[in-house]
Motif scaffolding. Structure first.
Motif, PDB file in Angstrom:
ATOM      1  N   ILE A 513       0.842  -1.199   0.000  1.00 35.00           N
ATOM      2  CA  ILE A 513       0.000   0.000   0.000  1.00 35.00           C
ATOM      3  C   ILE A 513       0.881   1.253   0.000  1.00 35.00           C
ATOM      4  O   ILE A 513       0.583   2.242  -0.674  1.00 35.00           O
ATOM      5  N   MET A 514       2.013   1.205   0.706  1.00 38.87           N
ATOM      6  CA  MET A 514       2.964   2.326   0.680  1.00 38.87           C
ATOM      7  C   MET A 514       3.459   2.568  -0.744  1.00 38.87           C
ATOM      8  O   MET A 514       3.532   3.707  -1.201  1.00 38.87           O
ATOM      9  N   ALA A 515       3.815   1.471  -1.454  1.00 35.87           N
ATOM     10  CA  ALA A 515       4.344   1.607  -2.815  1.00 35.87           C
ATOM     11  C   ALA A 515       3.297   2.218  -3.735  1.00 35.87           C
ATOM     12  O   ALA A 515       3.586   3.144  -4.512  1.00 35.87           O
ATOM     13  N   ALA A 516       2.051   1.739  -3.608  1.00 34.77           N
ATOM     14  CA  ALA A 516       0.983   2.258  -4.456  1.00 34.77           C
ATOM     15  C   ALA A 516       0.691   3.719  -4.114  1.00 34.77           C
ATOM     16  O   ALA A 516       0.471   4.549  -5.005  1.00 34.77           O
ATOM     17  N   SER A 517       0.740   4.029  -2.818  1.00 38.14           N
ATOM     18  CA  SER A 517       0.456   5.400  -2.388  1.00 38.14           C
ATOM     19  C   SER A 517       1.515   6.356  -2.933  1.00 38.14           C
ATOM     20  O   SER A 517       1.204   7.453  -3.416  1.00 38.14           O
ATOM     21  N   GLY A 518       2.778   5.959  -2.922  1.00 38.95           N
ATOM     22  CA  GLY A 518       3.852   6.783  -3.480  1.00 38.95           C
ATOM     23  C   GLY A 518       3.681   6.979  -4.978  1.00 38.95           C
ATOM     24  O   GLY A 518       3.886   8.071  -5.505  1.00 38.95           O
ATOM     25  N   ALA A 519       3.281   5.896  -5.675  1.00 39.04           N
ATOM     26  CA  ALA A 519       3.134   5.970  -7.125  1.00 39.04           C
ATOM     27  C   ALA A 519       2.058   6.982  -7.504  1.00 39.04           C
ATOM     28  O   ALA A 519       2.235   7.788  -8.428  1.00 39.04           O
ATOM     29  N   VAL A 520       0.936   6.967  -6.765  1.00 34.98           N
ATOM     30  CA  VAL A 520      -0.156   7.871  -7.120  1.00 34.98           C
ATOM     31  C   VAL A 520       0.165   9.302  -6.676  1.00 34.98           C
ATOM     32  O   VAL A 520       0.142  10.241  -7.481  1.00 34.98           O
ATOM     33  N   ALA A 521       0.504   9.488  -5.399  1.00 40.51           N
ATOM     34  CA  ALA A 521       0.637  10.845  -4.878  1.00 40.51           C
ATOM     35  C   ALA A 521       1.917  11.522  -5.379  1.00 40.51           C
ATOM     36  O   ALA A 521       1.886  12.680  -5.803  1.00 40.51           O
ATOM     37  N   HIS A 522       3.034  10.818  -5.341  1.00 40.25           N
ATOM     38  CA  HIS A 522       4.310  11.446  -5.711  1.00 40.25           C
ATOM     39  C   HIS A 522       4.535  11.437  -7.225  1.00 40.25           C
ATOM     40  O   HIS A 522       4.833  12.469  -7.818  1.00 40.25           O
ATOM     41  N   ASP A 523       4.331  10.268  -7.862  1.00 35.15           N
ATOM     42  CA  ASP A 523       4.649  10.179  -9.293  1.00 35.15           C
ATOM     43  C   ASP A 523       3.555  10.781 -10.173  1.00 35.15           C
ATOM     44  O   ASP A 523       3.849  11.556 -11.075  1.00 35.15           O
ATOM     45  N   ILE A 524       2.301  10.401  -9.910  1.00 37.59           N
ATOM     46  CA  ILE A 524       1.240  10.844 -10.824  1.00 37.59           C
ATOM     47  C   ILE A 524       0.782  12.274 -10.483  1.00 37.59           C
ATOM     48  O   ILE A 524       0.849  13.167 -11.314  1.00 37.59           O
ATOM     49  N   LEU A 525       0.346  12.482  -9.219  1.00 35.26           N
ATOM     50  CA  LEU A 525      -0.220  13.799  -8.887  1.00 35.26           C
ATOM     51  C   LEU A 525       0.851  14.900  -8.936  1.00 35.26           C
ATOM     52  O   LEU A 525       0.695  15.911  -9.624  1.00 35.26           O
ATOM     53  N   ALA A 526       1.955  14.706  -8.218  1.00 35.09           N
ATOM     54  CA  ALA A 526       2.934  15.794  -8.110  1.00 35.09           C
ATOM     55  C   ALA A 526       3.805  15.902  -9.360  1.00 35.09           C
ATOM     56  O   ALA A 526       4.016  17.003  -9.872  1.00 35.09           O
ATOM     57  N   ASN A 527       4.290  14.789  -9.883  1.00 34.30           N
ATOM     58  CA  ASN A 527       5.265  14.874 -10.969  1.00 34.30           C
ATOM     59  C   ASN A 527       4.667  14.782 -12.365  1.00 34.30           C
ATOM     60  O   ASN A 527       5.132  15.458 -13.270  1.00 34.30           O
ATOM     61  N   PHE A 528       3.659  13.950 -12.555  1.00 30.89           N
ATOM     62  CA  PHE A 528       3.101  13.828 -13.910  1.00 30.89           C
ATOM     63  C   PHE A 528       2.080  14.938 -14.174  1.00 30.89           C
ATOM     64  O   PHE A 528       2.170  15.671 -15.146  1.00 30.89           O
ATOM     65  N   LEU A 529       1.107  15.076 -13.269  1.00 29.00           N
ATOM     66  CA  LEU A 529       0.090  16.118 -13.473  1.00 29.00           C
ATOM     67  C   LEU A 529       0.605  17.492 -13.039  1.00 29.00           C
ATOM     68  O   LEU A 529      -0.039  18.502 -13.285  1.00 29.00           O
TER      69      LEU A 529
END
Lengths: 660, 95
Positions: A513-529
């Motif tokens: 769940i930590m890995a998935a949470s990092g992928a969404v919040a850090h990679d997708i929301l902050a860095n991709f979008l």
């Protein structure tokens, strides 16, 4: 088998959960910044991180699945142990240091460190999410399957308890609490399995399990008969073999009226008894399910299924029938002597067959008498049976190449390659590298991880063989082998091992769940979008994602209740290795790698391995209920094709886009 | 800001990382060869796996245990390489 709720197990588990949650809330105050939440400030001591690797990695599939597979089929379960451990060499020697040097919170950071490409961030985040969810489902299903026999609650309760506890752990202190939960779980698991192994070696091997354990009191002994003896005794009560029973090795005796009154004997598959002129037949255990409209009547061993007087339940099985030289008990044995004694023994293992006839389904659980040496070589389980077959078959006196056997052997090789390459590509393992302070600590913690995980995997062999000969196995459920082995030493070991098995799920699920949470919040929301977020909102976004992912995991865990757990774990390794490994390796070792090359390689590996898996015979059989022979691909494990494909796509796309 | 810039460390010396990576790759290929040998035997000569090789214990088990214990030995060798490289780099930096 029907299990009574063990209140000691419930108590021990509740104690673990209370300690774990207490630690989480205590640490909660320390993880308010993004670096605290996602990477535990990079301040976890390397030794703790190393044991936490073990807690993260040794999932329910490792502990219960491998022990169960060894307990039922012998060596084949150990193949998983070897593959799972060997994968750590890739992690240590190839991935660990560069990943720590290049990244910050997630594996997308490392891949993207030289390019600043939104494509890479999105691709890496999607692959992290897909792999995490694939890995989460079997963990959650495992929790549900376990809780019923272990603690006495329903499947849904199991999934919900795990989901809620894990979300609480992750939300309170993110990677800090996740690390400590994994540390506690890893340490407990290795410690108690060591104690259990010492008890197995001290007990040695015996031909009379009832003498050594209360739990084996109702043990089902091997009783053999000549066919003529059974036929004479049954007389006209012998049921003629018709319909699906024709040409099957069964003798059915109508002892009382109705389908429940049929006693079934089976020709004993054996590699030890050589009875001149006559085969040996043995008693079996049976489950008869009679459908009447929507109702199903379950009859076990001739009585309604239950534990009250007048009801019947399965009897525990698994023992050594013959011990050479001629004796009843070996006494305490050393680690090698235990294996050589087992090698020469005659062991009774159990298999099953289902026969469907109109509204009556009969499942026959029958004993097999096998030489120990046959159980200590690869190819004893249905999954890997084909590796013992010859590539050439004799047809009409001619040698003909058998393609089916070749595909099965490739399937086996493909799985072993996926296990080797998959470990270093699992997102929940990769993020552990950001919780230590530098590359030297990353290296040292991997070595501690290898030592504890390797030691545990050696123990699995003894736990599995110990369970196989304990006289306490459940013939209907091989996942229960490890806890039932503990039961052969008494109720307290059973309670502790059951509670640890359940805690096992907590450690792995919180990492995922930590890995998935990092992928969404850090990679997708902050860095991709590129959504502007300060430190506090980044943590809030991470926690919110953890809650959502946790809820999705709970729903999937309930929906996939009937799904084959080990099947999904194998998929997750294949998908992770195909999607992530080519980019990680090429980024580190080939200067010509471009951002388009990485993005395309991730998508190619991810989607080709997923498509392969969905078009495979296993999926046809287990997911769609179709004939596996009509599957679109010749074998089920994609790694041997899709990992090289990921590399090829990366090189091709990088060459095409290099000038841009 | 990457963490390495925030906390400078001897490991961040790129030459050192490259030396570690080279040692890692050599060991990796040694281990890979042993693992490939195991897979090959299991898939194409499973009967050979039943041969007793040590104290009555067969090749399948001994080879498997060697791969598990071997991983730890390879890890220890790698650690000593990295440690030596770091000491050399520190001495170099001190000159």
């Amino acid at each position: 088998m029907i299990y009574e709720t063990s209140y000691t197990a419930v108590g021990v588990f509740a104690f673990f959960v209370a300690v774990v949650l207490g630690i989480s809330f205590y640490l909660g105050a320390k993880a308010k910044s993004a670096s605290g939440y996602y990477a535990a400030h990079g301040q976890i001591p390397w030794f703790v991180n190393g044991v936490a690797f073990a807690g993260d990695y040794l999932s329910a599939a490792s502990f219960l699945g491998i022990c169960g597979m060894i307990a039922f089929y012998g060596y084949d379960g150990f193949l998983y142990s070897i593959g799972y451990l060997a994968g750590w060499i890739v992690a240590l020697l190839v991935i660990a240091e560069p990943l720590k040097r290049l990244g910050k919170f997630t594996f997308a950071d490392a891949l993207d460190s030289q390019f600043n490409s939104r494509g890479i961030k999105l691709a890496a985040a999607i692959s992290t999410l897909v792999v995490s969810v694939f890995y989460l489902i079997p963990q959650m299903v495992g929790a549900g399957t376990l809780i019923k026999p272990l603690l006495g609650f329903s499947h849904q309760t199991g999934v919900l308890v795990v989901g809620v506890v894990v979300v609480l752990i992750v939300v309170t202190a993110g990677m800090v609490s996740t690390t400590w939960v994994q540390f506690i779980k890893g340490a407990l698991l290795v410690l108690f399995c060591t104690v259990l192994t010492a008890m197995i070696l001290n007990r040695g091997i015996t031909t009379d399990p009832t003498a050594q354990a209360v739990a084996a009191r109702k043990h089902f002994p091997l009783k053999t008969f000549y066919r003529s003896e059974l036929e004479n005794r049954a007389g006209d009560r012998l049921v003629p073999p018709a319909g699906p029973w024709e040409k099957k090795p069964y003798l059915r005796v109508q002892e009382r009226p109705g389908p429940e009154g049929v006693k079934i004997y089976r020709e004993l598959p054996n590699s030890l008894l050589q009875i001149a002129g006559a085969e040996a037949w043995s008693e079996t255990q049976t489950l008869v399910e009679v459908k009447n409209g929507l109702q199903v009547r379950r009859i076990v061993n001739g009585l309604p299924h239950g534990t009250k007087p007048g009801e019947g339940d399965f009897r525990p099985v698994g023992h050594v029938e013959m011990l050479f030289p001629d004796r009843k008990a070996s006494g305490p044995l050393g680690p090698l002597k235990y294996l050589s004694t087992f090698d020469s023994a005659g062991v009774v293992t159990w298999a099953s067959e289902k026969i469907v006839e109109d509204n009556v389904t009969t499942t026959i659980y029958y004993p097999k008498l096998v030489r120990g040496s046959e159980l200590l070589v690869p190819g004893g389980s249905p999954t890997f049976a084909a590796i013992r077959q010859n590539l050439y078959a004799t047809k009409d006196g001619k040698q003909v190449f058998d393609w089916k056997v070749l595909w099965s052997k490739l399937d086996f090789l493909s799985l072993m390659i996926a296990l080797f390459c998959g470990t270093a590509s699992l997102p929940h393992i990769l993020i552990r590298y950001y919780t230590v302070k530098d590359q030297a600590s990353a290296r040292k913690s991997t070595v501690v991880g290898i030592a504890s995980i390797g030691f545990f995997y050696i123990l699995t062999l003894y736990l599995g063989l110990g369970a196989m000969t304990s006289g306490t196995l459940d013939p209907t459920n091989n996942n229960m082998s490890a806890p039932l082995l503990a039961r052969s030493f008494g109720e307290l070991p059973f309670a502790v091992i059951s509670a640890i098995a359940f805690t096992t799920v907590l450690g792995t699920v919180s990492g995922l769940i930590m890995a998935a949470s990092g992928a969404v919040a850090h990679d997708i929301l902050a860095n991709f979008l590129r959504i502007e977020m300060n430190d506090a909102t980044k943590v809030r976004a991470g926690k919110l994602t953890a809650v959502v992912v946790g809820m999705i995991a709970m729903v999937l865990g309930i929906l996939f209740e009937k799904f084959n757990v080990s099947f999904l774990v194998g998929w997750a390794f294949n998908v992770a290795a195909s999607a992530n490994l080519p980019s990680l390796v090429m980024l580190l070792f080939w200067r010509g790698t471009t951002r388009q090359g990485i993005t395309w390689a991730i998508f190619a590996g991810l989607f080709s391995s997923l498509a392969w898996v969905l078009a495979s015979g296993e999926a046809y059989k287990n997911v769609y209920g179709l004939d596996p022979a009509s599957a679109l691909v010749p074998f089920s494990q994609p790694g041997i094709v899709t990992i090289p494909l990921g590399f090829a796509v990366l090189v091709a796309v990088s060459r095409l886009t290099r000038t841009q | 800001m990457p963490p390495s810039a925030a906390a400078p460390h001897i490991d961040d010396h790129l030459g050192l990382s490259a030396a570690n990576a080279r040692a890692g790759l050599v060991l990796f290929f040694v281990y890979l060869a042993a693992y490939a040998g195991f897979m090959g035997l299991a898939a194409f000569a499973p009967q050979a796996m039943g041969t007793p090789v040590l104290a009555g214990v067969n090749l399948a088990i001994i080879y498997g245990m060697v791969l598990i214990v071997g991983a730890l030995i390879v890890a220890a060798i790698y650690m000593s390489f990295c440690g030596r490289n770091a000491r050399l780099a520190t001495r170099e930096a001190g000159r």
